[in-house]
Every structure is written in C-alpha cells, then in structure tokens.
Design an enzyme around this catalytic site. Structure first.
Site, PDB file in Angstrom:
ATOM      1  N   CYS A  11      -7.187   9.038  -1.887  1.00 63.33           N
ATOM      2  CA  CYS A  11      -5.200   8.766  -2.767  1.00 63.33           C
ATOM      3  C   CYS A  11      -5.107   8.769  -4.109  1.00 63.33           C
ATOM      4  O   CYS A  11      -3.859   9.167  -4.587  1.00 63.33           O
ATOM      5  CB  CYS A  11      -4.979   7.195  -1.018  1.00 63.33           C
ATOM      6  SG  CYS A  11      -6.162   6.033  -2.016  1.00 63.33           S
ATOM      7  N   ASN A  41       4.440  10.388  -0.260  1.00 63.50           N
ATOM      8  CA  ASN A  41       2.839   9.634   0.269  1.00 63.50           C
ATOM      9  C   ASN A  41       2.021  11.265   0.917  1.00 63.50           C
ATOM     10  O   ASN A  41       2.488  11.880   1.376  1.00 63.50           O
ATOM     11  CB  ASN A  41       3.017   8.976   1.104  1.00 63.50           C
ATOM     12  CG  ASN A  41       2.105   7.365   1.961  1.00 63.50           C
ATOM     13  OD1 ASN A  41       0.914   8.252   1.908  1.00 63.50           O
ATOM     14  ND2 ASN A  41       2.464   6.905   2.166  1.00 63.50           N
ATOM     15  N   HIS A  77      -4.945   1.716  -0.903  1.00 66.39           N
ATOM     16  CA  HIS A  77      -4.524   3.429  -0.353  1.00 66.39           C
ATOM     17  C   HIS A  77      -3.139   3.353  -1.641  1.00 66.39           C
ATOM     18  O   HIS A  77      -2.759   2.580  -1.483  1.00 66.39           O
ATOM     19  CB  HIS A  77      -3.520   3.299   0.796  1.00 66.39           C
ATOM     20  CG  HIS A  77      -2.417   4.724   1.174  1.00 66.39           C
ATOM     21  ND1 HIS A  77      -3.239   5.416   0.939  1.00 66.39           N
ATOM     22  CD2 HIS A  77      -1.583   5.203   0.948  1.00 66.39           C
ATOM     23  CE1 HIS A  77      -2.446   6.431   1.086  1.00 66.39           C
ATOM     24  NE2 HIS A  77      -1.753   5.928   1.222  1.00 66.39           N
TER      25      HIS A  77
END
Length: 316
Positions: free
Chosen positions: A14, A134, A119
């Site tokens: 991520c 995202n 994250h």
C-alpha cells in the site's frame, strides 16, 4: 476518470500504491523502496555504533528486525518521506498544533496521505476536484469540496494519521484534463472483493443445507420470538377449551361424584397422574363461559357471511 492513475492493492504494497497514486504514475517499485529502507537502516546502525559497537544497546539493535520495512511489503513513514524528498515534497502532520494554527481550509491544499494500522492511501486534488485514491477501492472516488473537511475529520475520528503534502507535484495528464473539465460520478467505487463477497453470500443461501432464514437469522430473531409467543398463547386457549369440553361431557353423562365434584384431566400436564378437581358450581360457571364463547364465535361468523352476501331484496 480514465485519465486518473490508480494502482489497486497488491499484497501489502500500500505504501508503493500510495506514492504512485499521489505522483500519478509508476514512479516507485518495491525494489526502489526497499533500497531506501536499507539505506535508512544503515544510517540508524551507524548512529548506534557511535556509542560503541561493544555496548549492549548496539548488540540489541543488530538483533532487531528493520523498522523501515518487512517481508510483507510494509514500508515506514520514514521511507515514504524519503521517497517524496526525491521530488522536493515534504510531509506536515495535519493535526499538529503548528498546522492547525494556520487555519488553512483543506480544499486549498494539494494532497493528503492517510495512514492507519500500516495502510497508506492518497487523497489528491486533480484539476479542481478532489479524489480518494485508496488502493483498496476498485477506482478513484470523487469527493466534493464541501465533503472534504468532513471526510478528513471522519478519518481522524477513526484513528488515521493524516499528512499534508507540501511542494510542487509533478505534472500529470489527469490534472491537465480536469483543469478544463469536471467529471461526475454516478456510482461510488466499491472495495476490492466486495462483489465477490456478496456473490459467495448468495451462493451459500442457494446451496443445500443453507437457507435464507439462516443468513438473516439476526434480522428475523425478534419476529420469530413474537410468532412463538403467539403460538404458545393459542395452544393455551385450545388446551383450556379442551378441558371445558371434557368437563361438559362428563357432567352430561352424569360423571360427577357424590360430593358434587367432577374430575377432568389437564392437557397442560400430559403424562401426569394429577387431575384438576372442579366443584359443581365451578363446572356450571365454566360451562356457561364456554357456551357464551361459542355463541359469540357463531354470531361473528354469521356477520361475516352476511357482509359478503348482502341482501338485495327491496322492502315491500
């Protein structure tokens, strides 16, 4: 929307997706971020060695795993900050006292990086519009100017750390296109795997041994309790009427004993040898109640039949 670069989640990369979505291109790979992490680890080792390589603190440091990356693909905030430094960009903590004192409206910023439990994801302005990039989403999510501040406040409430991006971001195609036109989003993107999860849920319902009642058990539990209560109440009424019918039959057959009492077995206690003893007076009272109830039910049924078949004859 097609012009917006959006890397979707792969493994635990991520941090890489966050950086590339911010910069709008494939600027960093896991290998390059790992190289930055190793360089930071070496700098930390050299600082620890300044205190003596024979110290307990130094030996303990060497035994600990890297705090800047791991085998899953996680990279620390220091790696992200160093990667952005290559482009002359820096991170400023959004909820720090220094930044909050500036009282800057979020819509006047260029981008934000958000982090929660390892994250990372980007919220960036492209043209005149804001987008949630995202990597866990199936695509970019449009965020209105009026909703941006609320969105960031909600993230903070959920425990996210938010960083403001300061500096000049590299030019990108999406930014150029969205300066002269705006996009509309009819449907918000879903989380990756959400459709698959719904499909599996429907499949479980259709499989043998799985019913809709099992899947919706929590929703139907209250209704089930109500239905059970009503059914028990109906059984109690039927049991009471059964006792009365038996008592009436006994009285008509002369089944009373010399003392004027009549015995009637209770269906509430099937299998039990106990009997309810009714006096003659109690028997007459219950019999009258039973007859009255029967008469009322008969009158009600007759009324319903007459309402369905009205008499159309005219009076003479």
């Amino acid at each position: 929307m097609e012009s917006i670069f959006h890397e979707k989640q792969e493994g635990s990369l991520c941090a890489q997706h966050c950086l590339n979505n911010l910069l709008q291109g494939e600027y960093f790979s896991p290998v390059e971020l790992s190289s930055i992490a190793q360089q930071l680890d070496e700098e930390e080792r050299m600082r620890m060695a300044e205190g003596g390589v024979q110290t307990e603190e130094y030996r303990t440091f060497l035994q600990q795993p890297s705090g800047n990356m791991d085998d899953s693909g996680f990279f620390s905030i220091r790696v992200i900050s160093s990667a952005l430094g290559v482009w002359g960009l820096e991170l400023v903590l959004f909820n720090s006292r220094e930044y909050q004192q500036l009282r800057i409206d979020p819509i006047h910023e260029k981008a934000f990086i958000c982090n929660y439990k390892e994250h990372w994801f980007t919220v960036r302005k492209l043209g005149q519009q804001w987008f949630n990039l995202n990597s866990l989403l199936t695509g970019p999510e449009l965020i209105s100017d009026t909703y941006l501040a609320l969105f960031l406040a909600q993230l903070q409430q959920e425990g996210y750390s938010i960083f403001v991006i300061r500096g000049s971001l590299p030019e990108c195609e999406a930014d150029q296109i969205l300066r002269i036109m705006q996009v509309e989003q009819q449907q918000r993107p879903k989380l990756i795997g959400e459709d698959e999860a719904q499909r599996v849920s429907v499949q479980q319902v259709s499989e043998p041994g799985h019913t809709a009642d099992e899947v919706l058990l929590d929703e139907d539990e209250e209704e089930l309790r109500k239905a059970l209560a009503l059914s028990r109440r109906g059984v109690e009424v039927e049991d009471e009427e059964a006792d009365l019918r038996r008592a009436i039959q006994l009285s008509m057959l002369g089944g009373s004993d010399p003392s004027g009492a009549v015995t009637a077995g209770s269906s509430h206690e099937s299998g039990s040898s106990e009997e309810a003893v009714l006096t003659a007076e109690e028997l007459r009272r219950r019999r009258q109640v039973y007859f009255d109830r029967q008469q009322a039910q008969h009158s009600s049924s007759a009324g319903k039949r007459s309402s369905h078949h009205p008499d159309h004859r005219q009076a003479p």
